[in-house]
Design a protein around this motif. Structure first.
Motif, PDB file in Angstrom:
ATOM      1  N   ALA A 120       0.477  -1.150  -0.251  1.00 23.73           N
ATOM      2  CA  ALA A 120       0.197   0.163   0.710  1.00 23.73           C
ATOM      3  C   ALA A 120       0.748   1.637  -0.060  1.00 23.73           C
ATOM      4  O   ALA A 120       0.975   2.189   0.735  1.00 23.73           O
ATOM      5  CB  ALA A 120      -0.717  -0.335   0.960  1.00 23.73           C
ATOM      6  N   GLY A 121       1.639   1.248  -0.433  1.00 28.40           N
ATOM      7  CA  GLY A 121       2.831   2.307  -0.543  1.00 28.40           C
ATOM      8  C   GLY A 121       3.794   2.187   0.867  1.00 28.40           C
ATOM      9  O   GLY A 121       4.421   3.727   0.446  1.00 28.40           O
ATOM     10  N   ARG A 122       3.584   1.901   1.427  1.00 28.40           N
ATOM     11  CA  ARG A 122       4.520   1.594   2.330  1.00 28.40           C
ATOM     12  C   ARG A 122       5.305   1.167   2.674  1.00 28.40           C
ATOM     13  O   ARG A 122       5.226  -0.009   1.811  1.00 28.40           O
ATOM     14  CB  ARG A 122       3.589   1.868   3.646  1.00 28.40           C
ATOM     15  CG  ARG A 122       2.425   2.595   3.654  1.00 28.40           C
ATOM     16  CD  ARG A 122       1.877   2.986   5.102  1.00 28.40           C
ATOM     17  NE  ARG A 122       0.952   3.949   5.038  1.00 28.40           N
ATOM     18  CZ  ARG A 122      -0.038   3.550   6.199  1.00 28.40           C
ATOM     19  NH1 ARG A 122       0.086   2.977   7.573  1.00 28.40           N
ATOM     20  NH2 ARG A 122      -1.006   4.958   5.913  1.00 28.40           N
ATOM     21  N   SER A 123       6.566   1.020   3.056  1.00 25.52           N
ATOM     22  CA  SER A 123       8.101   1.037   2.688  1.00 25.52           C
ATOM     23  C   SER A 123       8.455   0.326   4.759  1.00 25.52           C
ATOM     24  O   SER A 123       8.982   1.395   5.072  1.00 25.52           O
ATOM     25  CB  SER A 123       8.807   0.251   2.124  1.00 25.52           C
ATOM     26  OG  SER A 123       9.171   1.958   2.057  1.00 25.52           O
ATOM     27  N   LEU A 124       9.097  -1.142   4.809  1.00 24.41           N
ATOM     28  CA  LEU A 124      10.040  -1.162   6.070  1.00 24.41           C
ATOM     29  C   LEU A 124      11.071  -2.073   5.415  1.00 24.41           C
ATOM     30  O   LEU A 124      10.341  -3.008   4.865  1.00 24.41           O
ATOM     31  CB  LEU A 124       8.866  -2.547   7.099  1.00 24.41           C
ATOM     32  CG  LEU A 124       9.740  -2.527   8.042  1.00 24.41           C
ATOM     33  CD1 LEU A 124       8.743  -2.207   9.466  1.00 24.41           C
ATOM     34  CD2 LEU A 124      10.970  -3.620   8.216  1.00 24.41           C
ATOM     35  N   PHE A 216       4.703   0.480  16.164  1.00 24.64           N
ATOM     36  CA  PHE A 216       4.900   1.639  15.310  1.00 24.64           C
ATOM     37  C   PHE A 216       3.699   1.576  13.958  1.00 24.64           C
ATOM     38  O   PHE A 216       3.876   0.498  13.299  1.00 24.64           O
ATOM     39  CB  PHE A 216       5.973   1.842  14.741  1.00 24.64           C
ATOM     40  CG  PHE A 216       7.394   1.135  15.774  1.00 24.64           C
ATOM     41  CD1 PHE A 216       7.436   0.039  16.631  1.00 24.64           C
ATOM     42  CD2 PHE A 216       8.185   2.862  16.321  1.00 24.64           C
ATOM     43  CE1 PHE A 216       8.731   0.201  17.924  1.00 24.64           C
ATOM     44  CE2 PHE A 216       8.644   2.582  17.522  1.00 24.64           C
ATOM     45  CZ  PHE A 216       9.114   1.749  18.274  1.00 24.64           C
ATOM     46  N   THR A 217       3.189   2.420  13.805  1.00 25.09           N
ATOM     47  CA  THR A 217       3.049   2.603  12.100  1.00 25.09           C
ATOM     48  C   THR A 217       3.591   2.543  10.813  1.00 25.09           C
ATOM     49  O   THR A 217       3.974   3.967  10.735  1.00 25.09           O
ATOM     50  CB  THR A 217       1.435   3.499  12.145  1.00 25.09           C
ATOM     51  OG1 THR A 217       0.531   3.081  13.717  1.00 25.09           O
ATOM     52  CG2 THR A 217       0.610   3.687  11.035  1.00 25.09           C
ATOM     53  N   ILE A 218       3.721   1.835  10.213  1.00 18.39           N
ATOM     54  CA  ILE A 218       4.521   2.004   9.040  1.00 18.39           C
ATOM     55  C   ILE A 218       3.798   3.865   8.002  1.00 18.39           C
ATOM     56  O   ILE A 218       2.633   3.574   7.472  1.00 18.39           O
ATOM     57  CB  ILE A 218       4.216   0.863   8.466  1.00 18.39           C
ATOM     58  CG1 ILE A 218       5.261   0.051   9.379  1.00 18.39           C
ATOM     59  CG2 ILE A 218       6.156   1.311   7.414  1.00 18.39           C
ATOM     60  CD1 ILE A 218       7.021   0.763   9.824  1.00 18.39           C
ATOM     61  N   GLY A 219       5.188   4.741   7.586  1.00 14.52           N
ATOM     62  CA  GLY A 219       4.467   5.226   6.420  1.00 14.52           C
ATOM     63  C   GLY A 219       3.694   6.891   7.316  1.00 14.52           C
ATOM     64  O   GLY A 219       3.184   7.392   6.441  1.00 14.52           O
TER      65      GLY A 219
END
Length: 248
Positions: A120-124, A216-219
């Motif tokens: 969804a456009g987020r990255s870790l 933690f919420t990514i993005g």
């Protein structure tokens, strides 16, 4: 993600083994893989029933390593009954549910891998265990969060470096232009507070420690409830994503 000693018990507070989509192992040191042995027995002999073996992604030789530990007779233990093994390689990519996972080989004293997880456009990006290296920096380029080990208080005076120092973690985060840095796998010669402070001296973004049960919420931008916001030091504790063992 990684299954060192002490991860299987806490995992079961959130999901049973038969509810897992996959397991991903960065390298075969025991502090990142030992609970696979217990998971094998749990998957086959506990009060669950697998509809199919659990997908297991890990370094080359992972199936034989597990079999070597688990086999107690002349008959090899049926590792593949519990785990559907895929060996990792540099550049390996796989979709697991909505997650796109890209693996890169990194520098350690055994074959080791880092991974970039995107959805969804987020990255870790998770470093696994590694010395600073170009492949990790490239993998982490522009990611929202870098979860990076900071095991060493100092780089070795002699011999090959195989871990990050907190300063190295900050430098990697800066070079990769990441949004946020979370340090984990902090060695016994450092406190989490020291690791965060030393990494923050080399990285201008938010730095936190992977405290037990931290969320933690990514993005998204850090909020006042996040461990590194509103307090000069993070919450105290060994890494919840990693005591010396990761579990995501």
């Amino acid at each position: 993600m990684d299954a060192g000693s002490g991860t299987l018990g806490p995992l079961q507070q959130y999901a049973r083994l038969d509810e897992l989509d996959a397991i991903w192992i960065s390298h075969l040191h025991a502090d990142h893989s030992a609970d696979l042995l217990t998971a094998y027995y749990g998957a086959l002999y506990a009060d669950i029933r697998l509809t199919a073996p659990i997908p297991l992604y890990g370094p080359p030789g992972i199936a034989e390593r597990l079999a070597g530990f688990l086999t107690n007779s002349s008959v090899r233990s049926p590792i593949e009954s519990a785990f559907a093994v895929t060996e990792l390689s540099d550049g390996h990519q796989v979709n697991i549910g909505s997650l796109r996972m890209t693996t890169r080989a990194v520098v350690h004293d055994v074959p080791a891998f880092a991974v970039r997880i995107e959805a969804a456009g987020r990255s870790l990006v998770y470093s696994g265990d590694t010395a600073p290296c170009p492949s990790l920096t490239e993998l982490a380029e522009g990611c929202d969060v870098l979860l990076c080990e900071a095991e060493s208080a100092h780089a070795p005076d002699e011999g090959e470096q195989v871990h990050h120092t907190p300063e190295d973690a900050g430098d990697t985060a800066t070079a990769a232009r990441v949004g946020r840095l979370i340090v984990t796998h902090v060695g016994r010669s450092l406190t989490p507070q020291e690791a965060v402070a030393r990494a923050a001296a080399r990285f201008e973004g938010h730095v936190a420690h992977a405290d037990p049960r931290a969320n933690f919420t990514i993005g998204e931008a850090p909020t006042p409830t996040d461990p590194d916001v509103g307090s000069p030091t993070p919450l105290v504790g060994r890494a919840g994503l990693e005591p010396a063992t990761q579990g995501l």
